[in-house]
Design a protein around this motif. Sequence first.
Motif, PDB file in Angstrom:
ATOM      1  N   ARG A 248       0.810  -1.233   0.000  1.00 41.42           N
ATOM      2  CA  ARG A 248       0.000   0.000   0.000  1.00 41.42           C
ATOM      3  C   ARG A 248       0.834   1.268   0.000  1.00 41.42           C
ATOM      4  O   ARG A 248       0.694   2.107  -0.848  1.00 41.42           O
ATOM      5  N   SER A 249       1.700   1.456   1.003  1.00 41.64           N
ATOM      6  CA  SER A 249       2.458   2.702   1.038  1.00 41.64           C
ATOM      7  C   SER A 249       3.782   2.469   1.747  1.00 41.64           C
ATOM      8  O   SER A 249       3.910   1.546   2.553  1.00 41.64           O
ATOM      9  N   ILE A 250       4.748   3.317   1.418  1.00 48.24           N
ATOM     10  CA  ILE A 250       6.078   3.171   1.995  1.00 48.24           C
ATOM     11  C   ILE A 250       6.763   4.530   1.950  1.00 48.24           C
ATOM     12  O   ILE A 250       6.574   5.284   0.984  1.00 48.24           O
ATOM     13  N   PRO A 251       7.508   4.897   3.005  1.00 49.25           N
ATOM     14  CA  PRO A 251       8.228   6.176   2.931  1.00 49.25           C
ATOM     15  C   PRO A 251       9.183   6.166   1.734  1.00 49.25           C
ATOM     16  O   PRO A 251       9.824   5.142   1.463  1.00 49.25           O
ATOM     17  N   ARG A 252       9.275   7.292   1.063  1.00 48.67           N
ATOM     18  CA  ARG A 252      10.055   7.334  -0.165  1.00 48.67           C
ATOM     19  C   ARG A 252      11.494   6.867   0.064  1.00 48.67           C
ATOM     20  O   ARG A 252      12.065   6.177  -0.776  1.00 48.67           O
ATOM     21  N   GLU A 253      12.049   7.238   1.220  1.00 49.81           N
ATOM     22  CA  GLU A 253      13.459   6.894   1.441  1.00 49.81           C
ATOM     23  C   GLU A 253      13.665   5.392   1.651  1.00 49.81           C
ATOM     24  O   GLU A 253      14.792   4.909   1.590  1.00 49.81           O
ATOM     25  N   ARG A 254      12.574   4.661   1.886  1.00 46.31           N
ATOM     26  CA  ARG A 254      12.717   3.206   2.046  1.00 46.31           C
ATOM     27  C   ARG A 254      12.347   2.425   0.792  1.00 46.31           C
ATOM     28  O   ARG A 254      12.392   1.195   0.768  1.00 46.31           O
ATOM     29  N   PHE A 255      11.989   3.158  -0.254  1.00 45.43           N
ATOM     30  CA  PHE A 255      11.541   2.488  -1.481  1.00 45.43           C
ATOM     31  C   PHE A 255      12.676   1.669  -2.122  1.00 45.43           C
ATOM     32  O   PHE A 255      12.459   0.560  -2.610  1.00 45.43           O
ATOM     33  N   ALA A 256      13.889   2.215  -2.087  1.00 41.35           N
ATOM     34  CA  ALA A 256      15.017   1.501  -2.705  1.00 41.35           C
ATOM     35  C   ALA A 256      15.208   0.142  -2.029  1.00 41.35           C
ATOM     36  O   ALA A 256      15.331  -0.889  -2.704  1.00 41.35           O
ATOM     37  N   ASP A 257      15.208   0.119  -0.695  1.00 39.63           N
ATOM     38  CA  ASP A 257      15.380  -1.149   0.009  1.00 39.63           C
ATOM     39  C   ASP A 257      14.238  -2.111  -0.293  1.00 39.63           C
ATOM     40  O   ASP A 257      14.425  -3.322  -0.344  1.00 39.63           O
ATOM     41  N   PHE A 258      13.038  -1.526  -0.473  1.00 45.12           N
ATOM     42  CA  PHE A 258      11.881  -2.350  -0.817  1.00 45.12           C
ATOM     43  C   PHE A 258      12.109  -3.045  -2.161  1.00 45.12           C
ATOM     44  O   PHE A 258      11.877  -4.259  -2.296  1.00 45.12           O
ATOM     45  N   VAL A 259      12.588  -2.304  -3.136  1.00 47.62           N
ATOM     46  CA  VAL A 259      12.858  -2.901  -4.454  1.00 47.62           C
ATOM     47  C   VAL A 259      13.946  -3.973  -4.324  1.00 47.62           C
ATOM     48  O   VAL A 259      13.819  -5.078  -4.870  1.00 47.62           O
ATOM     49  N   PHE A 260      14.992  -3.674  -3.555  1.00 48.06           N
ATOM     50  CA  PHE A 260      16.089  -4.640  -3.420  1.00 48.06           C
ATOM     51  C   PHE A 260      15.662  -5.887  -2.639  1.00 48.06           C
ATOM     52  O   PHE A 260      16.331  -6.906  -2.693  1.00 48.06           O
ATOM     53  N   SER A 261      14.546  -5.784  -1.903  1.00 45.56           N
ATOM     54  CA  SER A 261      14.076  -6.940  -1.135  1.00 45.56           C
ATOM     55  C   SER A 261      13.313  -7.930  -2.007  1.00 45.56           C
ATOM     56  O   SER A 261      12.926  -8.999  -1.542  1.00 45.56           O
ATOM     57  N   LEU A 262      13.067  -7.559  -3.263  1.00 45.22           N
ATOM     58  CA  LEU A 262      12.339  -8.438  -4.177  1.00 45.22           C
ATOM     59  C   LEU A 262      13.366  -9.195  -5.024  1.00 45.22           C
ATOM     60  O   LEU A 262      13.929  -8.639  -5.960  1.00 45.22           O
ATOM     61  N   PRO A 263      13.626 -10.469  -4.709  1.00 41.42           N
ATOM     62  CA  PRO A 263      14.668 -11.209  -5.435  1.00 41.42           C
ATOM     63  C   PRO A 263      14.471 -11.172  -6.948  1.00 41.42           C
ATOM     64  O   PRO A 263      15.440 -11.079  -7.709  1.00 41.42           O
ATOM     65  N   PHE A 264      13.205 -11.223  -7.351  1.00 38.23           N
ATOM     66  CA  PHE A 264      12.910 -11.247  -8.787  1.00 38.23           C
ATOM     67  C   PHE A 264      13.450  -9.994  -9.486  1.00 38.23           C
ATOM     68  O   PHE A 264      14.099 -10.072 -10.532  1.00 38.23           O
ATOM     69  N   ALA A 265      13.188  -8.838  -8.890  1.00 39.36           N
ATOM     70  CA  ALA A 265      13.626  -7.581  -9.503  1.00 39.36           C
ATOM     71  C   ALA A 265      15.148  -7.524  -9.584  1.00 39.36           C
ATOM     72  O   ALA A 265      15.725  -7.130 -10.612  1.00 39.36           O
ATOM     73  N   VAL A 266      15.792  -7.925  -8.508  1.00 34.60           N
ATOM     74  CA  VAL A 266      17.254  -7.879  -8.465  1.00 34.60           C
ATOM     75  C   VAL A 266      17.851  -8.867  -9.474  1.00 34.60           C
ATOM     76  O   VAL A 266      18.767  -8.525 -10.239  1.00 34.60           O
ATOM     77  N   ASP A 267      17.310 -10.086  -9.493  1.00 36.32           N
ATOM     78  CA  ASP A 267      17.853 -11.120 -10.384  1.00 36.32           C
ATOM     79  C   ASP A 267      17.648 -10.776 -11.852  1.00 36.32           C
ATOM     80  O   ASP A 267      18.544 -10.965 -12.679  1.00 36.32           O
ATOM     81  N   VAL A 268      16.445 -10.310 -12.182  1.00 36.81           N
ATOM     82  CA  VAL A 268      16.155 -10.003 -13.587  1.00 36.81           C
ATOM     83  C   VAL A 268      17.010  -8.836 -14.050  1.00 36.81           C
ATOM     84  O   VAL A 268      17.528  -8.830 -15.174  1.00 36.81           O
ATOM     85  N   ASN A 269      17.212  -7.856 -13.177  1.00 36.07           N
ATOM     86  CA  ASN A 269      18.092  -6.756 -13.535  1.00 36.07           C
ATOM     87  C   ASN A 269      19.513  -7.270 -13.780  1.00 36.07           C
ATOM     88  O   ASN A 269      20.142  -6.921 -14.783  1.00 36.07           O
ATOM     89  N   ALA A 270      20.004  -8.103 -12.873  1.00 31.20           N
ATOM     90  CA  ALA A 270      21.374  -8.607 -13.010  1.00 31.20           C
ATOM     91  C   ALA A 270      21.524  -9.435 -14.281  1.00 31.20           C
ATOM     92  O   ALA A 270      22.515  -9.331 -15.000  1.00 31.20           O
ATOM     93  N   ARG A 271      20.512 -10.226 -14.578  1.00 29.51           N
ATOM     94  CA  ARG A 271      20.613 -11.149 -15.701  1.00 29.51           C
ATOM     95  C   ARG A 271      20.440 -10.470 -17.057  1.00 29.51           C
ATOM     96  O   ARG A 271      21.092 -10.821 -18.027  1.00 29.51           O
ATOM     97  N   PHE A 272      19.548  -9.471 -17.111  1.00 27.99           N
ATOM     98  CA  PHE A 272      19.187  -8.927 -18.428  1.00 27.99           C
ATOM     99  C   PHE A 272      19.551  -7.461 -18.634  1.00 27.99           C
ATOM    100  O   PHE A 272      19.732  -7.027 -19.758  1.00 27.99           O
ATOM    101  N   LEU A 273      19.579  -6.668 -17.573  1.00 27.60           N
ATOM    102  CA  LEU A 273      19.676  -5.225 -17.766  1.00 27.60           C
ATOM    103  C   LEU A 273      20.991  -4.643 -17.250  1.00 27.60           C
ATOM    104  O   LEU A 273      21.502  -3.685 -17.822  1.00 27.60           O
ATOM    105  N   GLY A 274      21.498  -5.185 -16.175  1.00 27.42           N
ATOM    106  CA  GLY A 274      22.793  -4.747 -15.674  1.00 27.42           C
ATOM    107  C   GLY A 274      22.840  -3.292 -15.244  1.00 27.42           C
ATOM    108  O   GLY A 274      23.882  -2.633 -15.343  1.00 27.42           O
ATOM    109  N   MET A 275      21.712  -2.778 -14.789  1.00 24.86           N
ATOM    110  CA  MET A 275      21.720  -1.401 -14.292  1.00 24.86           C
ATOM    111  C   MET A 275      22.311  -1.382 -12.883  1.00 24.86           C
ATOM    112  O   MET A 275      22.228  -2.355 -12.149  1.00 24.86           O
ATOM    113  N   THR A 276      22.916  -0.254 -12.518  1.00 29.24           N
ATOM    114  CA  THR A 276      23.362  -0.126 -11.135  1.00 29.24           C
ATOM    115  C   THR A 276      22.127  -0.084 -10.241  1.00 29.24           C
ATOM    116  O   THR A 276      21.033   0.303 -10.695  1.00 29.24           O
TER     117      THR A 276
END
Lengths: 304, 72
Positions: A248-276
């Motif tokens: 539902r909602s999350i403080p903006r400053e914690r959004f990055a950690d929220f994204v990094f807590s999703l293995p799928f997002a991290v793995d797909v980025n590492a495998r296909f996109l290679g963004m920092t």
Amino acid sequence: MTPILPDSLLVLERGWLSANNILFFEGEQATLVDSGYVTHAGQTVALVGHALAGRQLTRLVNTHSHSDHIGGNAALKAAYDCEIIVPAGLHAAIADWDEDALLLSPLGQQSARFQHDSLISAGAEIAMGGLNWQALAVPGHDMEALAYYCPEKRILISGDALWENGFGVIFPELFGEADGLLHTRQTLEMLSRLPIDAIIPGHGRPFASIDEAFERAFRRIAQFENNIEQLAWHAIKVGVSFAMLERRSIPRERFADFVFSLPFAVDVNARFLGMTPDALVAKVERELLLVNALRLEDGMFVAG
Amino acid sequence: MSAMLQSPCINICKMDAASGLCIGCWRTIDEITVWSRSDDAARSHILAAVARRRMENEPETGHPTKNSTDHD
């Protein structure tokens, strides 16, 4: 255009977090297709109970085993002692409650464990709401998924194989497995050959604009076939959006950690996109804000 | 059937036992159940009831959801 559907079925449509629940009336009995997300299960039981109006829910049938389709299974079983019927290919994943195979762990989603009572295979027929439905294999988004097609009324219950605008994320390639794109194309080609007047999708309203839906779906699959990075990026956005619907909602400053807590997002980025990591979060933020999947309110990101 | 009006569902989908309303969208169980079969006339009727309930309740009880930000 909104299709006219038989009186013997009722679509319980909520937001995207819970897949549509389709209730079929069969005299004093009833059958439900799909059960929504687990955090909505109490309301799902109440909605079904209200619509049952004294009938008995005897069967619960699933299109596939993702969290937004099976989350109410345990609660409905407890409330109504209905028989739970799942696609045959999902027997092991559900029996063993394999949280990776069910995509719960990678996507940071929850469900409530249940045990199915029986299996339905592609090619089988099942009577629901006084109509005969054919179980069709619709691999792609979920390799074991089934759709249910009623030739007499020309209605398709498509699950996440086809929506009014697109289809569910094609996962196999993103997990390093083969042929999700190929199967998705073949599934769309098979479905597009059926005479269909109305589609009840897994998400969104029932619709009758069938040709337009197929045009959009074929356009999208072609984009993904031509550019796997586009699929990867789409999948990350969908994964984060879905997780935010639950959060539902999350403080903006914690959004990055929220994204990094999703293995799928991290793995797909590492495998296909290679963004920092910073670039990944910035791009997710920007694009989700742009389409109102996220809103910024008083320093909080709120799901759209 | 013409049904273009958007659902007020915001994916919270939990009932408040005291009011009998969804704490996310302020609809009754019956209103959520019939939504997909409702035409725009019926939908606007439901949306008007939702707006009225919000107006009546929010000033007294604060926000119905933890992320509602209706304030002056």
